[in-house]
Design a protein around this motif. Structure first.
Motif, PDB file in Angstrom:
ATOM      1  N   ILE A  38       0.845  -1.197   0.000  1.00  0.00           N
ATOM      2  CA  ILE A  38       0.000   0.000   0.000  1.00  0.00           C
ATOM      3  C   ILE A  38       0.878   1.244   0.000  1.00  0.00           C
ATOM      4  N   LEU A  39       0.636   2.091  -0.970  1.00  0.00           N
ATOM      5  CA  LEU A  39       1.298   3.393  -1.019  1.00  0.00           C
ATOM      6  C   LEU A  39       0.256   4.427  -0.632  1.00  0.00           C
ATOM      7  N   GLY A  40       0.318   4.852   0.624  1.00  0.00           N
ATOM      8  CA  GLY A  40      -0.645   5.834   1.102  1.00  0.00           C
ATOM      9  C   GLY A  40      -0.126   7.253   0.897  1.00  0.00           C
ATOM     10  N   GLY A  41      -1.023   8.205   1.038  1.00  0.00           N
ATOM     11  CA  GLY A  41      -0.593   9.597   0.895  1.00  0.00           C
ATOM     12  C   GLY A  41      -1.746  10.505   0.537  1.00  0.00           C
ATOM     13  N   PRO A  45      -1.416  16.593  -6.272  1.00  0.00           N
ATOM     14  CA  PRO A  45      -2.003  15.517  -7.069  1.00  0.00           C
ATOM     15  C   PRO A  45      -1.098  14.284  -7.139  1.00  0.00           C
ATOM     16  N   PRO A  46      -1.637  13.166  -7.639  1.00  0.00           N
ATOM     17  CA  PRO A  46      -0.784  12.023  -7.954  1.00  0.00           C
ATOM     18  C   PRO A  46       0.076  12.364  -9.172  1.00  0.00           C
ATOM     19  N   HIS A  47       1.228  11.717  -9.291  1.00  0.00           N
ATOM     20  CA  HIS A  47       2.133  12.067 -10.385  1.00  0.00           C
ATOM     21  C   HIS A  47       2.945  10.858 -10.845  1.00  0.00           C
ATOM     22  N   ILE A  48       3.804  11.091 -11.820  1.00  0.00           N
ATOM     23  CA  ILE A  48       4.599  10.011 -12.411  1.00  0.00           C
ATOM     24  C   ILE A  48       5.482   9.329 -11.365  1.00  0.00           C
ATOM     25  N   GLY A  49       5.970  10.085 -10.388  1.00  0.00           N
ATOM     26  CA  GLY A  49       6.809   9.508  -9.341  1.00  0.00           C
ATOM     27  C   GLY A  49       6.077   8.435  -8.553  1.00  0.00           C
ATOM     28  N   HIS A  50       4.785   8.672  -8.278  1.00  0.00           N
ATOM     29  CA  HIS A  50       3.980   7.664  -7.584  1.00  0.00           C
ATOM     30  C   HIS A  50       3.884   6.387  -8.415  1.00  0.00           C
ATOM     31  N   ALA A  51       3.595   6.558  -9.702  1.00  0.00           N
ATOM     32  CA  ALA A  51       3.421   5.400 -10.583  1.00  0.00           C
ATOM     33  C   ALA A  51       4.719   4.608 -10.717  1.00  0.00           C
ATOM     34  N   LEU A  52       5.833   5.314 -10.872  1.00  0.00           N
ATOM     35  CA  LEU A  52       7.129   4.641 -11.014  1.00  0.00           C
ATOM     36  C   LEU A  52       7.504   3.870  -9.751  1.00  0.00           C
ATOM     37  N   ALA A  53       7.314   4.499  -8.601  1.00  0.00           N
ATOM     38  CA  ALA A  53       7.637   3.826  -7.334  1.00  0.00           C
ATOM     39  C   ALA A  53       6.793   2.570  -7.164  1.00  0.00           C
ATOM     40  N   ALA A  54       5.491   2.689  -7.406  1.00  0.00           N
ATOM     41  CA  ALA A  54       4.589   1.544  -7.242  1.00  0.00           C
ATOM     42  C   ALA A  54       4.966   0.408  -8.184  1.00  0.00           C
ATOM     43  N   LEU A  55       5.195   0.736  -9.441  1.00  0.00           N
ATOM     44  CA  LEU A  55       5.525  -0.294 -10.430  1.00  0.00           C
ATOM     45  C   LEU A  55       6.827  -1.011 -10.095  1.00  0.00           C
ATOM     46  N   GLN A  56       7.840  -0.251  -9.749  1.00  0.00           N
ATOM     47  CA  GLN A  56       9.143  -0.857  -9.490  1.00  0.00           C
ATOM     48  C   GLN A  56       9.140  -1.698  -8.204  1.00  0.00           C
ATOM     49  N   ILE A  57       8.465  -1.219  -7.180  1.00  0.00           N
ATOM     50  CA  ILE A  57       8.376  -1.984  -5.937  1.00  0.00           C
ATOM     51  C   ILE A  57       7.638  -3.300  -6.184  1.00  0.00           C
ATOM     52  N   LYS A  58       6.588  -3.242  -6.988  1.00  0.00           N
ATOM     53  CA  LYS A  58       5.843  -4.457  -7.333  1.00  0.00           C
ATOM     54  C   LYS A  58       6.750  -5.462  -8.032  1.00  0.00           C
ATOM     55  N   GLU A  59       7.547  -4.970  -8.973  1.00  0.00           N
ATOM     56  CA  GLU A  59       8.433  -5.850  -9.742  1.00  0.00           C
ATOM     57  C   GLU A  59       9.573  -6.405  -8.890  1.00  0.00           C
ATOM     58  N   ILE A  60      10.226  -5.537  -8.128  1.00  0.00           N
ATOM     59  CA  ILE A  60      11.400  -5.947  -7.349  1.00  0.00           C
ATOM     60  C   ILE A  60      11.041  -6.995  -6.308  1.00  0.00           C
ATOM     61  N   LEU A  61       9.889  -6.828  -5.657  1.00  0.00           N
ATOM     62  CA  LEU A  61       9.510  -7.717  -4.557  1.00  0.00           C
ATOM     63  C   LEU A  61       8.522  -8.802  -4.980  1.00  0.00           C
ATOM     64  N   ASN A  62       8.220  -8.843  -6.279  1.00  0.00           N
ATOM     65  CA  ASN A  62       7.325  -9.873  -6.815  1.00  0.00           C
ATOM     66  C   ASN A  62       5.985  -9.889  -6.075  1.00  0.00           C
ATOM     67  N   LEU A  63       5.388  -8.721  -5.946  1.00  0.00           N
ATOM     68  CA  LEU A  63       4.103  -8.589  -5.279  1.00  0.00           C
ATOM     69  C   LEU A  63       2.972  -8.832  -6.273  1.00  0.00           C
ATOM     70  N   GLN A  65      -0.033  -7.004  -6.174  1.00  0.00           N
ATOM     71  CA  GLN A  65      -0.577  -5.695  -6.513  1.00  0.00           C
ATOM     72  C   GLN A  65       0.022  -4.630  -5.609  1.00  0.00           C
ATOM     73  N   VAL A  66      -0.057  -3.387  -6.083  1.00  0.00           N
ATOM     74  CA  VAL A  66       0.206  -2.229  -5.230  1.00  0.00           C
ATOM     75  C   VAL A  66      -1.065  -1.382  -5.244  1.00  0.00           C
ATOM     76  N   TRP A  67      -1.514  -1.003  -4.048  1.00  0.00           N
ATOM     77  CA  TRP A  67      -2.695  -0.146  -3.935  1.00  0.00           C
ATOM     78  C   TRP A  67      -2.266   1.276  -3.610  1.00  0.00           C
ATOM     79  N   LEU A  68      -2.751   2.225  -4.389  1.00  0.00           N
ATOM     80  CA  LEU A  68      -2.596   3.639  -4.057  1.00  0.00           C
ATOM     81  C   LEU A  68      -3.787   4.010  -3.186  1.00  0.00           C
ATOM     82  N   MET A  69      -3.519   4.572  -2.005  1.00  0.00           N
ATOM     83  CA  MET A  69      -4.595   4.805  -1.041  1.00  0.00           C
ATOM     84  C   MET A  69      -4.592   6.257  -0.563  1.00  0.00           C
ATOM     85  N   PRO A  70      -5.396   7.114  -1.200  1.00  0.00           N
ATOM     86  CA  PRO A  70      -5.490   8.508  -0.736  1.00  0.00           C
ATOM     87  C   PRO A  70      -6.096   8.582   0.669  1.00  0.00           C
ATOM     88  N   CYS A  71      -5.541   9.453   1.497  1.00  0.00           N
ATOM     89  CA  CYS A  71      -6.084   9.633   2.848  1.00  0.00           C
ATOM     90  C   CYS A  71      -7.295  10.559   2.795  1.00  0.00           C
TER      91      CYS A  71
END
Length: 231
Positions: A38-41, A45-63, A65-71
């Motif tokens: 879960i990437l909370g925050g 606005p959301p931006h490319i940095g959020h998407a890149l972090a989520a995608l790479q973390i998913k790939e590196i750790l073989n997850l 899914q990654v959920w973006l969770m606005p507070c």
């Protein structure tokens, strides 16, 4: 006739156990674990940095899914744009592996990480959750509600937002740890593509009528302009 009867019994026996095996496999599929980070925050606005972090973390750790969770309400009282606006923009980053969750928004109260993780663990008992932190989040982590309980009970993924002299040492210092436990995963900078883009920078550029092209997807840029956000 006796031989035929014996064959029928054997066939029925095999069919019975085949059916039972299929039922067990079906039940196993239902309770199959999902690994979700879960990437909370604020996503304001959301931006490319959020998407890149989520995608790479998913790939590196073989997850899975990654959920973006606005507070809903920021714990530190930060003034935020309308929740529906932030949710709509975040959904522009969705794809097969990155999903947007309105879990905290639906609660309509201050969004505390420990409360969210406790609730998710109760609701999705067969899944494993990880909470993603950036290196910048570490500095205020001891101000988070029940921060020690988060470290003790849940999985954390920590990644650097920018070059860091010694991220592991910073983690130990900020989280008051002698060593990094197994439930904390540290992603090194050499495994990541980082951008330096932040929501603060984007809001400032919009206020100054500067372009934000390539910092956010085109749909988010159009949404910001159409709804006159950050002016």
């Amino acid at each position: 006739m006796v031989e035929k009867s014996a064959c029928m019994k054997l066939l029925m026996h095999c069919m019975y156990y085949t059916t039972k095996t299929e039922e067990k496999l079906s039940q196993s599929a239902i309770i199959m674990l999902m690994k979700v980070a879960i990437l909370g925050g604020s996503f304001d606005p959301p931006h490319i940095g959020h998407a890149l972090a989520a995608l790479q973390i998913k790939e590196i750790l073989n997850l899975d899914q990654v959920w973006l969770m606005p507070c809903f309400i920021h714990p530190f009282g930060k003034k935020l744009s309308d929740a529906n606006h932030r949710l709509s923009m975040a959904k522009c980053l969705e794809n097969t592996n990155i999903k947007v969750s309105d879990f905290e928004l639906k609660n309509k109260k201050v969004s505390y990480t420990i409360d969210t993780l406790n609730s998710l663990s109760q609701k999705y008992r067969n899944d494993i959750f990880y909470w993603i932190l950036s290196s910048e989040d570490l500095e205020n982590f001891q101000k988070w509600k029940n921060w020690q309980e988060i470290i003790k009970k849940y999985n954390l993924i920590i990644f650097p937002r920018r070059p860091q002299a010694s991220l592991k040492e910073k983690i130990k210092k900020c989280l008051n740890l002698e060593s990094i436990p197994d439930n904390i995963t540290v992603i090194s900078l050499d495994k990541l593509v980082t951008t330096g883009i932040s929501s603060t920078i984007i809001r400032e550029r919009v206020r100054k009528n500067l372009p934000i092209t390539y910092m956010v997807p085109e749909k988010i840029e159009q949404f910001i302009l159409a709804n006159k956000l950050y002016k």
